[in-house]
Structures are given as C-alpha cells and as structure tokens.
Scaffold this motif. Structure first.
Motif, PDB file in Angstrom:
ATOM      1  N   ARG A   1     -12.228  -2.411  -6.005  1.00 47.41           N
ATOM      2  CA  ARG A   1     -12.168  -1.323  -6.649  1.00 47.41           C
ATOM      3  C   ARG A   1     -13.023  -0.154  -6.188  1.00 47.41           C
TER       4      ARG A   1
ATOM      5  N   SER B   1     -12.015   8.484 -12.251  1.00 42.67           N
ATOM      6  CA  SER B   1     -11.209   8.313 -13.407  1.00 42.67           C
ATOM      7  C   SER B   1     -10.471   9.713 -13.962  1.00 42.67           C
TER       8      SER B   1
ATOM      9  N   TYR C   1      -3.687   7.788 -15.094  1.00 40.66           N
ATOM     10  CA  TYR C   1      -3.236   6.264 -14.765  1.00 40.66           C
ATOM     11  C   TYR C   1      -2.948   5.805 -13.290  1.00 40.66           C
TER      12      TYR C   1
ATOM     13  N   ARG D   1      -5.744   6.246 -11.121  1.00 44.64           N
ATOM     14  CA  ARG D   1      -6.723   5.194 -11.305  1.00 44.64           C
ATOM     15  C   ARG D   1      -6.257   3.992 -10.666  1.00 44.64           C
ATOM     16  N   ILE D   2      -4.906   3.813 -10.722  1.00 50.09           N
ATOM     17  CA  ILE D   2      -4.365   2.615  -9.872  1.00 50.09           C
ATOM     18  C   ILE D   2      -4.685   2.590  -8.447  1.00 50.09           C
TER      19      ILE D   2
ATOM     20  N   ALA E   1      -6.471  -1.745  -8.385  1.00 50.63           N
ATOM     21  CA  ALA E   1      -6.243  -2.338  -9.772  1.00 50.63           C
ATOM     22  C   ALA E   1      -5.051  -3.566  -9.371  1.00 50.63           C
TER      23      ALA E   1
ATOM     24  N   TYR F   1      -7.919  -2.540 -14.320  1.00 53.10           N
ATOM     25  CA  TYR F   1      -8.651  -1.765 -13.427  1.00 53.10           C
ATOM     26  C   TYR F   1      -9.941  -2.793 -12.880  1.00 53.10           C
ATOM     27  N   GLU F   2     -10.433  -3.187 -14.023  1.00 53.76           N
ATOM     28  CA  GLU F   2     -11.823  -3.986 -13.983  1.00 53.76           C
ATOM     29  C   GLU F   2     -11.829  -5.275 -14.876  1.00 53.76           C
TER      30      GLU F   2
END
Length: 421
Positions: free
Chosen positions: A84, A93, A96, A99-100, A104, A194-195
């Motif tokens: 990531r 951020s 969604y 973010r992927i 992710a 994500y994390e």
C-alpha cells in the motif's frame, strides 16, 4: 459430492462435535437452536473472486464451509500479500475504489441469485504458527440488484481495529469478526482490507511516497440471513455417504469458473471460449503493446502457448525479487511451450524502465502497460500480479504478491498444471 453446502448453527454438543470432526465451521447462535443457510458456499451456487492469492491458499477455500485451522497447511483458507502506498504527509484517501487502487486485499462473494442477508462473519486464521493479525482499516460492502455496475454500498467499516456498523454499534475486530446489519437483498458481498495492524515498512520507498507490506490470512467468509435450514437437512451426513478422497480432491482443486481436472480414462473436453475478463476461468483479454526493444507484443502471437504474464514495476521490491525466477522459468520451460511476458506499470517512461531491464538481464519480452490493458486485467491494484494463461487463452491461475521462499517452484507448478490442461 463435495463438502456440506451450509455452515451450521446447531444446538447440542453432539452435533457440534460431529461437525468439528468433519472440519466444518459451526457456531452456536446464543439463545437459539436455529440453523441458518450460509449463502457463501460453493455448493449453494456462490462463487468467489479475490484480489489475488499466494498460490497456496486460493480463493475457493473461502466458500467451502471449512473453518478448521488445522487444515491450513493442507491449503485450506486464503492468503495474499499486498503493498500500500502512502504520501509523505498522510495516507491517500478518497472514495473506496480510489483507496483500493492504492493497495488493498479484497474478497467478493457472488450469489447465484439475490439473497436477503443481515450477517457476515469473517473467519481469520489464529494459530501459533499463523497468529491473527487484526484488520486496521477496511470495509464490508454489498451490491444490491438495483445498483449500477461497479456500485457498492458500505454496510460496515473497520477503523483502527474496530468493526463499526452504523446504528448497530462498535466492536473490536477478532479472529471471528461479525457484522450484523439490517436485512438487505444483495447480489454480492465484498470484504475489503486496506491496512493490517501488523503492516511493515516496504523495502522500496521514494521521495514522495512510502510503501507498506500487508498480509491477510482468512479461513472462511460466512453470509447468512433469515432463511433457516431444515433440521434434518442440517444434520451431519452419515459416514457411509462421505465422498471418497478423489472426489474431495477434485472439488478442492476446482477454482471459480474452472472445470474439474479430467479423470483418468475420461474423454478430453472441448476447447473453451469463455468471455474475456481478469478472473480465473475467464478468457485472457487480448492486447497489443510495443516492447522496450521496439518489437510488437501481440497476445494473439502466443495462442497455443502457456503464458506467464507478469505485471510489475521497477520500484516494487517483491517484483524485483521475482525477476531471477522469471528469467529462469523462461529458459527452463521454453521447449515445453511456455512464454514469460512482463508488463511494467511504471510511469517514468521507457528509457528508465529499459535501463532497469538491461541491468537485471531480463531476457523475456517487456512492455509498458497502457490504460486499456490495465483496465482489462482488473486495474492491477496490487503488484506483482501474475496471470497463468493456458494454450486455449484461458486464465488458470492469478497470483497477487510473491512467495519469497519458492517463487520458482510455485510458478512452475502452475505452469505445469496449465500445460496439462
């Protein structure tokens, strides 16, 4: 006959003991003896698509009803690693999907028809050898029949190791993380992480960005609603009705969208022409690129060969670790009809990538991905991402991340399996 079609919630110690002996995940619903249908099961028509796997613990292990961690070393469950990226001033951020795209892991369970669901349980690995690593940031999403393609509704989220369902409360994530929400008719459920709490700093960094390496290990995804099972049907099958070992092996090896391996003495199956896509069982999307040496790289030229298609980047440490194994595979298996192709997702231009390729002795064709090729192969949200494509042009394996202990052996097993198709 495969493994049982439903995860059961059964009252009574005898039923639980028998189910445990069979390696099937059973959980008692407090204060209730009801058994609810688990829609996330291959025998009930569900299929699973993921962001990738480690080559040993594959997607199909998430929807077979097995939650016994003792079977992990036999290939049960699902595991994947990913990197990531983070800007120096903070994590990237926004929406969604954006973010992927920054890195992710996700698992999407698709149902054979719309299902009314209100509960999802994520069963994580938790043993001495593979201890539970808490999810730090993530989301639980559903796709409803009326939603536009690609649209997801978030019904729960994970923030700083806490599972949050609006209007329902907050709880710490655990090896058995449960999301309860209002009953909703859905076509699919997606769990995104994500994390992880145990994320570690990547070897590869840059001036503007930092990278972290994450690994997730799950045993099962369970999805239930209000539909109860018939008590007789829910009871464990008698031992005389148990499938033989060969049948279990075939079921376990069959990935989503794949045919079972042909048994000895069976007539060969006809050539397949599935729709193009980026999942196992899909036809590999066609592409035309130009290699760093100026030659045409046309996927049509490799029809009839087994292809290892590797998406990578010069700044990706796991990608770089794979390169010697890919060179060796290309040389060792060329006479068997295997071709290794590299597609770089670098944005620095061909000159810099070309210098890197020459310095590392990459003697197989390498091109730089265009937007269309990345999109056709699922966007490539994580690298390295490797596709094994058989001689009919069908994707037989998709591997996201690397297996540092034995990349060569893992890839070779997948290539040999594709050659045997």
């Amino acid at each position: 006959m495969g493994l049982r079609r439903s995860v059961c919630w059964l009252a009574g110690l005898l039923a639980v003991a028998v189910a445990a002996a069979q390696g099937i995940g059973c959980a008692a619903l407090a204060g209730s003896g009801a058994a609810y249908v688990d829609y996330a099961h291959a025998d009930d028509g569900a299929r699973v698509i993921t962001s990738g796997n480690d080559g040993l613990h594959t997607d199909a292990g998430l929807i077979n009803g097995v939650t016994d961690p003792a079977l992990w070393n036999q290939g049960e469950g699902w595991q994947v690693s990913w990197e990531r990226q983070r800007l120096k001033q903070g994590w990237v951020s926004s929406g969604y999907e954006d973010r992927i795209s920054k890195g992710a892991a996700w698992a999407e369970v698709r149902f054979d028809r719309p299902r009314r669901v209100n509960r999802v349980v994520i069963h994580g690995m938790n043993t001495k050898a593979v201890p539970f690593d808490p999810y730090k940031e993530g989301a639980l999403q559903v796709r409803r029949p009326a939603d536009l393609p690609g649209m997801w509704t978030t019904v729960g989220r994970i923030e700083n190791r806490k599972a949050i369902v609006p209007g329902r409360g907050t709880s710490e994530v655990s090896p058995t993380t449960t999301f309860r929400f209002n009953t909703t008719e859905v076509e699919a459920v997606r769990f995104v992480v994500y994390e992880m709490a145990g994320a570690r700093k990547s070897e590869q960094q840059s001036i503007a960005r930092r990278y972290q390496t994450n690994t997730i290990a799950l045993l099962e995804i369970e999805v239930t609603g209000t539909e109860t099972m018939d008590p007789v049907a829910a009871a464990p099958a008698a031992i005389d009705n148990a499938p033989d070992a060969a049948a279990i092996l075939i079921d376990d090896l069959r990935g989503p969208g794949l045919e079972a391996p042909t048994a000895q003495g069976d007539p060969p199956t006809a050539s397949r022409s599935p729709a193009a896509g980026s999942a196992v069982g899909d036809g590999a999307p066609a592409f035309k690129l130009v290699t760093l040496s100026g030659d045409a790289l046309d996927s049509a030229d490799y029809r009839g060969k087994v292809v290892l298609l590797n998406f990578w980047a010069t700044w990706c440490a796991p990608c770089v670790r794979e390169i010697p194994d890919l060179i060796r595979l290309g040389n060792d298996m060329a006479e068997q009809g295997v071709a290794v192709l590299g597609i770089s997702v670098d944005t620095t231009g061909p000159a810099q990538v070309g210098t890197f390729v020459r310095r590392h002795g990459m003697d197989y064709p390498v091109a730089i991905a265009d937007h269309a090729t990345r999109a056709m192969y699922g966007g490539i949200p994580s690298i390295p991402t490797t596709f094994i494509i058989d001689a009919d042009g069908v994707i037989t394996h998709k591997i996201v991340g690397s297996a540092p202990a034995d990349n060569y052996g893992m890839f070779r097993r997948h290539l040999e399996a594709a050659l045997a198709n």
